[in-house]
Scaffold this motif. Structure first.
Motif, PDB file in Angstrom:
ATOM      1  N   ASN A   8       0.894  -1.155   0.000  1.00 48.10           N
ATOM      2  CA  ASN A   8       0.000   0.000   0.000  1.00 48.10           C
ATOM      3  C   ASN A   8       0.935   1.207   0.000  1.00 48.10           C
ATOM      4  OD1 ASN A   8      -2.242   1.640   0.148  1.00 48.10           O
ATOM      5  ND2 ASN A   8      -2.526   1.390   2.346  1.00 48.10           N
ATOM      6  N   PRO A   9       1.155   1.848  -1.156  1.00 47.35           N
ATOM      7  CA  PRO A   9       2.251   2.814  -1.292  1.00 47.35           C
ATOM      8  C   PRO A   9       1.983   4.147  -0.611  1.00 47.35           C
ATOM      9  CG  PRO A   9       1.015   2.666  -3.334  1.00 47.35           C
ATOM     10  CD  PRO A   9       0.439   1.632  -2.414  1.00 47.35           C
ATOM     11  N   PRO A  10       3.038   4.923  -0.373  1.00 46.49           N
ATOM     12  CA  PRO A  10       2.840   6.275   0.155  1.00 46.49           C
ATOM     13  C   PRO A  10       2.087   7.120  -0.857  1.00 46.49           C
ATOM     14  CG  PRO A  10       5.125   5.946  -0.534  1.00 46.49           C
ATOM     15  CD  PRO A  10       4.450   4.617  -0.609  1.00 46.49           C
ATOM     16  N   SER A  11       1.235   7.984  -0.352  1.00 47.27           N
ATOM     17  CA  SER A  11       0.390   8.783  -1.234  1.00 47.27           C
ATOM     18  C   SER A  11       0.230  10.171  -0.629  1.00 47.27           C
ATOM     19  CB  SER A  11      -0.962   8.085  -1.404  1.00 47.27           C
ATOM     20  OG  SER A  11      -1.787   8.774  -2.321  1.00 47.27           O
ATOM     21  N   PHE A  12      -0.976  10.754  -0.753  1.00 45.83           N
ATOM     22  CA  PHE A  12      -1.239  12.018  -0.083  1.00 45.83           C
ATOM     23  C   PHE A  12      -0.983  11.850   1.413  1.00 45.83           C
ATOM     24  CE2 PHE A  12      -4.360  11.407  -3.517  1.00 45.83           C
ATOM     25  CZ  PHE A  12      -4.058  12.483  -4.331  1.00 45.83           C
ATOM     26  N   ASP A  52       2.477  -1.400   4.582  1.00 42.24           N
ATOM     27  CA  ASP A  52       1.407  -0.396   4.578  1.00 42.24           C
ATOM     28  C   ASP A  52       2.032   0.948   4.911  1.00 42.24           C
ATOM     29  OD1 ASP A  52      -1.070   0.743   4.454  1.00 42.24           O
ATOM     30  OD2 ASP A  52      -1.791  -0.035   6.370  1.00 42.24           O
ATOM     31  N   CYS A  53       2.387   1.700   3.880  1.00 41.97           N
ATOM     32  CA  CYS A  53       3.195   2.903   4.069  1.00 41.97           C
ATOM     33  C   CYS A  53       2.501   4.059   4.786  1.00 41.97           C
ATOM     34  CB  CYS A  53       3.730   3.385   2.718  1.00 41.97           C
ATOM     35  SG  CYS A  53       4.896   2.241   1.951  1.00 41.97           S
ATOM     36  N   PRO A  54       1.262   4.455   4.409  1.00 42.10           N
ATOM     37  CA  PRO A  54       0.686   5.670   5.002  1.00 42.10           C
ATOM     38  C   PRO A  54       0.631   5.689   6.526  1.00 42.10           C
ATOM     39  CG  PRO A  54      -0.520   5.070   3.035  1.00 42.10           C
ATOM     40  CD  PRO A  54       0.421   3.937   3.313  1.00 42.10           C
ATOM     41  N   PRO A  55       0.051   4.689   7.199  1.00 41.11           N
ATOM     42  CA  PRO A  55      -0.009   4.786   8.663  1.00 41.11           C
ATOM     43  C   PRO A  55       1.346   4.667   9.337  1.00 41.11           C
ATOM     44  CG  PRO A  55      -0.873   2.684   7.935  1.00 41.11           C
ATOM     45  CD  PRO A  55      -0.671   3.503   6.710  1.00 41.11           C
ATOM     46  N   HIS A  56       2.294   4.009   8.667  1.00 42.56           N
ATOM     47  CA  HIS A  56       3.614   3.830   9.266  1.00 42.56           C
ATOM     48  C   HIS A  56       4.585   4.952   8.893  1.00 42.56           C
ATOM     49  CE1 HIS A  56       1.853  -0.231   9.530  1.00 42.56           C
ATOM     50  NE2 HIS A  56       2.628  -0.384  10.575  1.00 42.56           N
ATOM     51  N   ASP A  57       4.078   5.968   8.209  1.00 44.07           N
ATOM     52  CA  ASP A  57       4.877   7.139   7.826  1.00 44.07           C
ATOM     53  C   ASP A  57       6.136   6.746   7.037  1.00 44.07           C
ATOM     54  OD1 ASP A  57       3.217   9.163   9.090  1.00 44.07           O
ATOM     55  OD2 ASP A  57       3.917   8.330  10.998  1.00 44.07           O
ATOM     56  N   ILE A  58       5.956   5.788   6.120  1.00 44.78           N
ATOM     57  CA  ILE A  58       7.058   5.358   5.251  1.00 44.78           C
ATOM     58  C   ILE A  58       6.988   6.170   3.964  1.00 44.78           C
ATOM     59  CG2 ILE A  58       8.014   3.416   3.946  1.00 44.78           C
ATOM     60  CD1 ILE A  58       6.812   1.567   6.105  1.00 44.78           C
ATOM     61  N   ASP A  59       7.997   6.972   3.698  1.00 45.54           N
ATOM     62  CA  ASP A  59       7.974   7.823   2.515  1.00 45.54           C
ATOM     63  C   ASP A  59       8.416   7.039   1.282  1.00 45.54           C
ATOM     64  OD1 ASP A  59      10.771   7.641   2.666  1.00 45.54           O
ATOM     65  OD2 ASP A  59      11.014   9.668   3.482  1.00 45.54           O
ATOM     66  N   ARG A  60       8.394   7.706   0.130  1.00 46.66           N
ATOM     67  CA  ARG A  60       8.687   7.014  -1.119  1.00 46.66           C
ATOM     68  C   ARG A  60      10.102   6.451  -1.138  1.00 46.66           C
ATOM     69  NH1 ARG A  60       6.990   9.262  -6.991  1.00 46.66           N
ATOM     70  NH2 ARG A  60       5.028   9.250  -5.853  1.00 46.66           N
ATOM     71  N   GLU A  61      11.063   7.215  -0.640  1.00 44.63           N
ATOM     72  CA  GLU A  61      12.456   6.750  -0.648  1.00 44.63           C
ATOM     73  C   GLU A  61      12.611   5.468   0.152  1.00 44.63           C
ATOM     74  OE1 GLU A  61      16.960   8.376   0.532  1.00 44.63           O
ATOM     75  OE2 GLU A  61      15.205   9.673   0.780  1.00 44.63           O
ATOM     76  N   ALA A  62      12.029   5.443   1.348  1.00 42.03           N
ATOM     77  CA  ALA A  62      12.114   4.249   2.182  1.00 42.03           C
ATOM     78  C   ALA A  62      11.352   3.086   1.556  1.00 42.03           C
ATOM     79  CB  ALA A  62      11.569   4.550   3.575  1.00 42.03           C
ATOM     80  N   CYS A  63      10.212   3.397   0.948  1.00 43.14           N
ATOM     81  CA  CYS A  63       9.410   2.370   0.274  1.00 43.14           C
ATOM     82  C   CYS A  63      10.207   1.722  -0.856  1.00 43.14           C
ATOM     83  CB  CYS A  63       8.124   2.993  -0.248  1.00 43.14           C
ATOM     84  SG  CYS A  63       7.157   1.935  -1.338  1.00 43.14           S
ATOM     85  N   ASP A  85       0.085   5.898  -7.596  1.00 40.30           N
ATOM     86  CA  ASP A  85       0.538   4.511  -7.508  1.00 40.30           C
ATOM     87  C   ASP A  85       1.318   4.105  -8.756  1.00 40.30           C
ATOM     88  OD1 ASP A  85      -0.821   4.541  -5.108  1.00 40.30           O
ATOM     89  OD2 ASP A  85      -2.621   3.592  -5.924  1.00 40.30           O
ATOM     90  N   CYS A  86       0.934   4.653  -9.907  1.00 40.29           N
ATOM     91  CA  CYS A  86       1.682   4.383 -11.142  1.00 40.29           C
ATOM     92  C   CYS A  86       3.101   4.950 -11.047  1.00 40.29           C
ATOM     93  CB  CYS A  86       0.956   4.980 -12.345  1.00 40.29           C
ATOM     94  SG  CYS A  86      -0.530   4.063 -12.829  1.00 40.29           S
ATOM     95  N   LYS A  87       3.218   6.132 -10.466  1.00 42.48           N
ATOM     96  CA  LYS A  87       4.550   6.738 -10.303  1.00 42.48           C
ATOM     97  C   LYS A  87       5.429   5.889  -9.390  1.00 42.48           C
ATOM     98  CE  LYS A  87       2.970  11.487 -11.069  1.00 42.48           C
ATOM     99  NZ  LYS A  87       2.762  12.826 -10.440  1.00 42.48           N
ATOM    100  N   VAL A  88       4.825   5.336  -8.344  1.00 40.08           N
ATOM    101  CA  VAL A  88       5.581   4.448  -7.448  1.00 40.08           C
ATOM    102  C   VAL A  88       6.013   3.198  -8.205  1.00 40.08           C
ATOM    103  CG1 VAL A  88       5.454   3.014  -5.369  1.00 40.08           C
ATOM    104  CG2 VAL A  88       4.438   5.309  -5.365  1.00 40.08           C
ATOM    105  N   ALA A  89       5.103   2.617  -8.995  1.00 43.34           N
ATOM    106  CA  ALA A  89       5.439   1.422  -9.778  1.00 43.34           C
ATOM    107  C   ALA A  89       6.574   1.714 -10.758  1.00 43.34           C
ATOM    108  CB  ALA A  89       4.205   0.931 -10.530  1.00 43.34           C
ATOM    109  N   GLU A  90       6.524   2.863 -11.401  1.00 47.71           N
ATOM    110  CA  GLU A  90       7.563   3.237 -12.359  1.00 47.71           C
ATOM    111  C   GLU A  90       8.912   3.426 -11.672  1.00 47.71           C
ATOM    112  OE1 GLU A  90       5.651   6.612 -14.045  1.00 47.71           O
ATOM    113  OE2 GLU A  90       4.166   5.392 -15.101  1.00 47.71           O
TER     114      GLU A  90
END
Length: 487
Positions: A8-12, A52-63, A85-90
Motif C-alpha cells: 500500500n504505497p505512500p500517497s497524499f 502499509d506505508c501511510p499509517p507507518h509514515d514510510i515515505d517514497r524513498e524508504a518504500c 501509484d503508477c509513479k511508485v510502480a515506475e
C-alpha cells in the motif's frame, strides 16, 4: 515461490486508500483502516511481506529501498490514488527492471485495460477477488494460465483471462491476524470512534443490499453475502486476543455484518466467553432483542449508514430502510447503551438545498454519538457512476477526479439548481450545525474527563478536525476562483 511484497504505497499525507466504500481520501482526522484486502493474499504467500506505508509514515524513498529487495510487488490501488501509484510502480521498475508488478483493487477490477494502459510499469492486473490470483502469480505460473488476470502479451496486446470464480468456502482462507502481527504496528491504526488500539477484519464478503453508491459489493465482493463460520470467526478472535493483549476493540468490517442475523447472533454468543469488546457495520433496522443480545455479548458500537434525511433520496439510492425504521433502531440502541457512529452522504441523486437541510435536521434529531459526513463518490463500476454518466451530473470531464490535490474529497456531481460548490460547502455547515451544540460537546467532554489518554486523543483530533475544515474552505475558495480566472 517468488519473493513477494504486498504494497500500500505512500500517497497524499494521511490518505487512507484502504477505507470503506465511500471515503478513499484524506479524512477530517488522521484515520487508517487495516489493509485487509492485501493481508488476505499475503497470508496465502509464504515469506511475503505486507508494507502499509501511510499509517507507518514510510515515505517514497524508504518504500523504494524495501521494494528493491523483492522480485514481485503487488500494489493495492484506488481511483483517487491511481496516478500516484503508477509513479511508485515506475520508480520500482526504474531501480530494478526485472521486478514483476501487479495492481489490485476495485479500480483495477472494474477498469483492467485502463489500469494497464495507465503505466507501462504494470505487468498484470487482478480482477474481482484476487487472493488466489496473487498466490498463483507468486508461484511463478505463466500469466496466460491464471484466471481473473489481465496482462500484456509479448506483442503488447492486452489479454483478459477468464474470470475467477468467487470463493464459496470462506473458511478456507487463512487468518489475517498473523500477517498483522508479523508486518504491522497496531498502534499506528486509528479510527476516531473506536477504542485504541483497535483491529479490523472481515468475517465475510459481499452484501445483499443494493445501495447504488457502495463500492465493494458492486466491484469485488458481489451481492451474495459469503461468510466464514461462527466457529472460524471465534477461533481467530481467541487467537488474536493472545497475539494482541493491548488491543481494546475489534471491528468486523463486513459491508453489513448483520445481513445474516442468525449467524451474527451466533457469532456474538461465541464471542461472549472471550470477554472482548467488538463493533461492526449494521443497517439501521435491527430489533430491540437482537441489539440487546449483541450488547450482552460484548458489542459496543454500530457503524450505521443513515445517508440522508430524505426518504425520496433513500429510495432512489436503494437504501432499503425507511426514516421511521432508522428512528426506531436509534432509539433502541440508546436505551440499551450501544454507541452509534452515523455516516451521511451529501450529493446523492437528486440532492437539493432542501434535502440537504432535511438531512442535517434528521441527523440532529437522531443525535448519535458521532457522525461522518462525506460527499457522494461515483466510483467506476457502481450504479451511481452510470447514473451520473447517463444524466450528465459529472461536474468535470475527468470522471475519476474525485479528490483535491491535497487528498481531500471534492464534490464531483452537481444537479439542476445545486452546484458542486454548494454541495461541498454543505459538509462544513453540516459538521458545525451538528457538533457545535451543547449535547455533543458535553458528550465529548465527558469522555475526556473519564480517561486521561482519551482526553489527549480528543484534543489532537479536535485540532486535526478544525485544521481540515480550514483546508476545505481553502479548497472551496480555489475552486470558486478557478472559473473566474479562466473567464
Amino acid at each position: 515461490m517468488t519473493k513477494t511484497l504486498f504494497l500500500n504505497p505512500p500517497s497524499f499525507d494521511g490518505f487512507d486508500g484502504g477505507a470503506g466504500s465511500r471515503y478513499q481520501a484524506v479524512r477530517e482526522i488522521r484515520s487508517f483502516w487495516y489493509p485487509t484486502w492485501l493481508a488476505q493474499p499475503a497470508a496465502l504467500v509464504p515469506n511475503s511481506r505486507l508494507l502499509d506505508c501511510p499509517p507507518h509514515d514510510i515515505d517514497r524513498e524508504a518504500c523504494l529501498a524495501i521494494a528493491k529487495e523483492y522480485d514481485h510487488v503487488i500494489i493495492h490501488t484506488s481511483t483517487p490514488s491511481l496516478r500516484n501509484d503508477c509513479k511508485v510502480a515506475e520508480a520500482i521498475k526504474a531501480q530494478r527492471p526485472q521486478t514483476v508488478i501487479g495492481f489490485v483493487g476495485a479500480h483495477a477490477a472494474v477498469l483492467p485495460s485502463e489500469t494497464l494502459k495507465a503505466s507501462p510499469a504494470i505487468d498484470w492486473v487482478g480482477r474481482k477477488e484476487f487472493d488466489y490470483t496473487c498466490k498463483e502469480v507468486a508461484e511463478g505460473r505463466p500469466l496466460a494460465e491464471i484466471k481473473g488476470l489481465s496482462y500484456r502479451n509479448a506483442d503488447g496486446k492486452i489479454i483478459h483471462n477468464p474470470e475467477r470464480e468467487l470463493i464459496t468456502n470462506m473458511d478456507e482462507l487463512p487468518w489475517v491476524v498473523d500477517v498483522y502481527k508479523r508486518d504491522l504496528q497496531v498502534e499506528k491504526y486509528s479510527i476516531g470512534y473506536l477504542k485504541e488500539p483497535y483491529i479490523s477484519l472481515y468475517t465475510g464478503r459481499g452484501c445483499p443490499a443494493q445501495c447504488i453508491f457502495c463500492l465493494w459489493p458492486q466491484t469485488i465482493g458481489g451481492h451474495k453475502y459469503r461468510v466464514r463460520s461462527p466457529e472460524n470467526v471465534a477461533a481467530e478472535m481467541a487467537h488474536a486476543k493472545k497475539l494482541f493483549p493491548q488491543v481494546q476493540e475489534y471491528f468486523f468490517d463486513d459491508d453489513t455484518f448483520t445481513a445474516n442475523l442468525p449467524r451474527a447472533r451466533e457469532i456474538a454468543k461465541k464471542l461472549k466467553p472471550l470477554g472482548i469488546t467488538w463493533s461492526c457495520n449494521s443497517r439501521a433496522n435491527l430489533n430491540y432483542e437482537t441489539i440487546k443480545l449483541m450488547k450482552d455479548c460484548g458489542l459496543r458500537l454500530f457503524l450505521v449508514g443513515y445517508e440522508s434525511g430524505s426518504q425520496e433520496i433513500l429510495n432512489r439510492v436503494k437504501k432499503g430502510v425507511t426514516l421511521e425504521e432508522m428512528r426506531a433502531f436509534t432509539k433502541a440502541c440508546k436505551e440499551i447503551g450501544v454507541v452509534i457512529h452515523g455516516t451521511f452522504i451529501l450529493g446523492l441523486p437528486i440532492e437539493t438545498k432542501e434535502t440537504i437541510e432535511q438531512t442535517i435536521r434528521f441527523a440532529m434529531e437522531l443525535d448519535v454519538f458521532s457522525i461522518q459526513v462525506s460527499l457522494a463518490a461515483p466510483y467506476p463500476g457502481t450504479e451511481l457512476y452510470e447514473m451520473a454518466r447517463l444524466n450528465g451530473w459529472f461536474a468535470k470531464k475527468d470522471k475519476t477526479d474525485i479528490v483535491h490535490q491535497d487528498g481531500l474529497q471534492q464534490s464531483t456531481l452537481e444537479y439542476p439548481g445545486l452546484s458542486k460548490e454548494e454541495i461541498y460547502e454543505a459538509v462544513d455547515r453540516f459538521y458545525r450545525a451538528y457538533y457545535l451544540r451543547p449535547r455533543p460537546i458535553l458528550r465529548i467532554i465527558k469522555t475526556m474527563l473519564e480517561d486521561k489518554d482519551v482526553c489527549v486523543r480528543r484534543l489532537r483530533e479536535g485540532y486535526e478536525f478544525f485544521r481540515t475544515m480550514r483546508q476545505r474552505r481553502k479548497d472551496l475558495q480555489a475552486a470558486c476562483a478557478a472559473p473566474a480566472a479562466a473567464a
